[in-house]
Design a protein around this motif. Sequence first.
Motif, PDB file in Angstrom:
ATOM      1  N   GLU A  58       0.836  -1.198   0.000  1.00  0.00           N
ATOM      2  CA  GLU A  58       0.000   0.000   0.000  1.00  0.00           C
ATOM      3  C   GLU A  58       0.872   1.250   0.000  1.00  0.00           C
ATOM      4  O   GLU A  58       1.783   1.392   0.796  1.00  0.00           O
ATOM      5  CB  GLU A  58      -0.918   0.010   1.227  1.00  0.00           C
ATOM      6  CG  GLU A  58      -1.879   1.187   1.262  1.00  0.00           C
ATOM      7  CD  GLU A  58      -2.811   1.129   2.459  1.00  0.00           C
ATOM      8  OE1 GLU A  58      -3.900   0.546   2.330  1.00  0.00           O
ATOM      9  OE2 GLU A  58      -2.445   1.664   3.523  1.00  0.00           O
ATOM     10  N   GLY A  59       0.556   2.159  -0.927  1.00  0.00           N
ATOM     11  CA  GLY A  59       1.292   3.411  -1.002  1.00  0.00           C
ATOM     12  C   GLY A  59       0.738   4.285  -2.108  1.00  0.00           C
ATOM     13  O   GLY A  59       0.018   3.811  -2.987  1.00  0.00           O
ATOM     14  N   PRO A 104      -3.902   4.078  -0.912  1.00  0.00           N
ATOM     15  CA  PRO A 104      -4.695   4.378   0.290  1.00  0.00           C
ATOM     16  C   PRO A 104      -5.482   5.675   0.207  1.00  0.00           C
ATOM     17  O   PRO A 104      -6.375   5.921   1.019  1.00  0.00           O
ATOM     18  CB  PRO A 104      -3.639   4.466   1.388  1.00  0.00           C
ATOM     19  CG  PRO A 104      -2.426   4.962   0.677  1.00  0.00           C
ATOM     20  CD  PRO A 104      -2.475   4.348  -0.701  1.00  0.00           C
ATOM     21  N   LYS A 147       0.938  -6.596   5.149  1.00  0.00           N
ATOM     22  CA  LYS A 147       0.491  -5.381   4.481  1.00  0.00           C
ATOM     23  C   LYS A 147       1.648  -4.402   4.613  1.00  0.00           C
ATOM     24  O   LYS A 147       1.935  -3.891   5.698  1.00  0.00           O
ATOM     25  CB  LYS A 147      -0.771  -4.793   5.116  1.00  0.00           C
ATOM     26  CG  LYS A 147      -1.282  -3.559   4.375  1.00  0.00           C
ATOM     27  CD  LYS A 147      -2.582  -3.044   4.976  1.00  0.00           C
ATOM     28  CE  LYS A 147      -3.117  -1.865   4.189  1.00  0.00           C
ATOM     29  NZ  LYS A 147      -4.386  -1.361   4.772  1.00  0.00           N
ATOM     30  N   ARG A 164       3.387  -1.012   4.038  1.00  0.00           N
ATOM     31  CA  ARG A 164       3.109   0.399   3.770  1.00  0.00           C
ATOM     32  C   ARG A 164       4.376   1.052   3.222  1.00  0.00           C
ATOM     33  O   ARG A 164       5.428   1.019   3.859  1.00  0.00           O
ATOM     34  CB  ARG A 164       2.635   1.103   5.039  1.00  0.00           C
ATOM     35  CG  ARG A 164       1.387   0.463   5.650  1.00  0.00           C
ATOM     36  CD  ARG A 164       0.889   1.243   6.845  1.00  0.00           C
ATOM     37  NE  ARG A 164      -0.028   0.456   7.651  1.00  0.00           N
ATOM     38  CZ  ARG A 164      -1.331   0.332   7.411  1.00  0.00           C
ATOM     39  NH1 ARG A 164      -1.850   0.953   6.356  1.00  0.00           N
ATOM     40  NH2 ARG A 164      -2.116  -0.405   8.182  1.00  0.00           N
ATOM     41  N   ASN A 178       6.377   4.340   1.974  1.00  0.00           N
ATOM     42  CA  ASN A 178       6.411   5.796   2.149  1.00  0.00           C
ATOM     43  C   ASN A 178       7.227   6.467   1.044  1.00  0.00           C
ATOM     44  O   ASN A 178       7.896   5.799   0.243  1.00  0.00           O
ATOM     45  CB  ASN A 178       7.015   6.141   3.517  1.00  0.00           C
ATOM     46  CG  ASN A 178       6.192   5.593   4.658  1.00  0.00           C
ATOM     47  OD1 ASN A 178       4.972   5.704   4.658  1.00  0.00           O
ATOM     48  ND2 ASN A 178       6.850   4.982   5.641  1.00  0.00           N
ATOM     49  N   HIS A 188      -3.141  -4.951   9.455  1.00  0.00           N
ATOM     50  CA  HIS A 188      -4.330  -5.062   8.596  1.00  0.00           C
ATOM     51  C   HIS A 188      -5.312  -6.111   9.091  1.00  0.00           C
ATOM     52  O   HIS A 188      -6.353  -6.319   8.477  1.00  0.00           O
ATOM     53  CB  HIS A 188      -3.911  -5.390   7.157  1.00  0.00           C
ATOM     54  CG  HIS A 188      -3.187  -6.707   7.010  1.00  0.00           C
ATOM     55  ND1 HIS A 188      -1.917  -6.916   7.499  1.00  0.00           N
ATOM     56  CD2 HIS A 188      -3.552  -7.875   6.433  1.00  0.00           C
ATOM     57  CE1 HIS A 188      -1.534  -8.139   7.217  1.00  0.00           C
ATOM     58  NE2 HIS A 188      -2.515  -8.752   6.579  1.00  0.00           N
TER      59      HIS A 188
END
Length: 334
Positions: free
Chosen positions: A62-63, A169, A189, A191, A193, A304
């Motif tokens: 996710e990003g 997201p 999950k 993440r 950055n 998550h």
Amino acid sequence: MEEAQQQQDKNSLEFKSRIDLSHLQASVARIKSELGKVIIGQQDMIEFLIISILANGHSLIEGVPGVAKTETAKLLAKTMDIAFSRIQFTPDLMPSDILGTSIFNVKTSEFEFKKGPLFSNIILIDEINRAPAKTQAALFEAMAERQITIDNNAYTMKLPFLVFATQNPIEQEGTYRLPEAQLDRFLFKIRVNYPSLEEEIQILESKHHQKNKHCGSLISAILSAEAIEKYQNTIQEIVLESNLMRYIAGIVNNTRINANLYLGASPRASIAIMDASKAMAAINGRDFVTPDDIKRVAVPILGHRILLTPEREMEGFTTDKVVQQILETIEVPR
């Protein structure tokens, strides 16, 4: 006291030599080196994706757009001499688009099943949260059971079978929230950055020097399907002491009684932490798990799988922050 320490050091050296992890470590180092030719930074994402492969688990990345989620997954797949498919999920995507369909053969007067892109070893799914529930359900069976059922026929997926999925997201329009049961099937999950200032300068310099070279042409294959299976079996041999099992269970159990959480993690989370911490130990050259291995993988595994209470959500809490608090609360085994 000195003799006891010497004996402990001797036992430690003997303990470390039980499993030969040199080949596994060398392969991981080569994979990181190959990816380093193109990907600048994002070391956590790369490490967790490698652990995901060794622990035989799927990963959700996710990003925001442009932080190399898709590129990293694609290039990681290129370091392995196995089949790879990329599927772009869209709101009009149907189950048959990913599973395949039966086509009538005029010559034989019979229906023949034509396999879809999901029949591969590593599947990269871009924007997984854009497909409707029917398509998600078809994917869910493949992820959960490593098989697909079509026209009352069950097709077993060829191993290794791993799903790397990406999602944004920020953007919510035209997306479907993934159900908790499906999220629970992802080992991590991850993440992703933004890069740091220095990393972004390196990205610009690297892109400038590459000219028009295609990134994929810079990456060489390191692992075969047989090697991956061998390493996955090796991971299962990593030693996990009973006090660390209790430590893992204590962390997960705390999510079920935590006042900040509406939904805690299931026993599948405990198993995920165990498997991932074994892989973490292995890539660091140890055939035994330490509390630090467990702490390192706990956040991307639990974040998550738990849900905040409405009050905490309104206050701006995050599930990752709650997991960090739990890790600080639970006593670390000595």
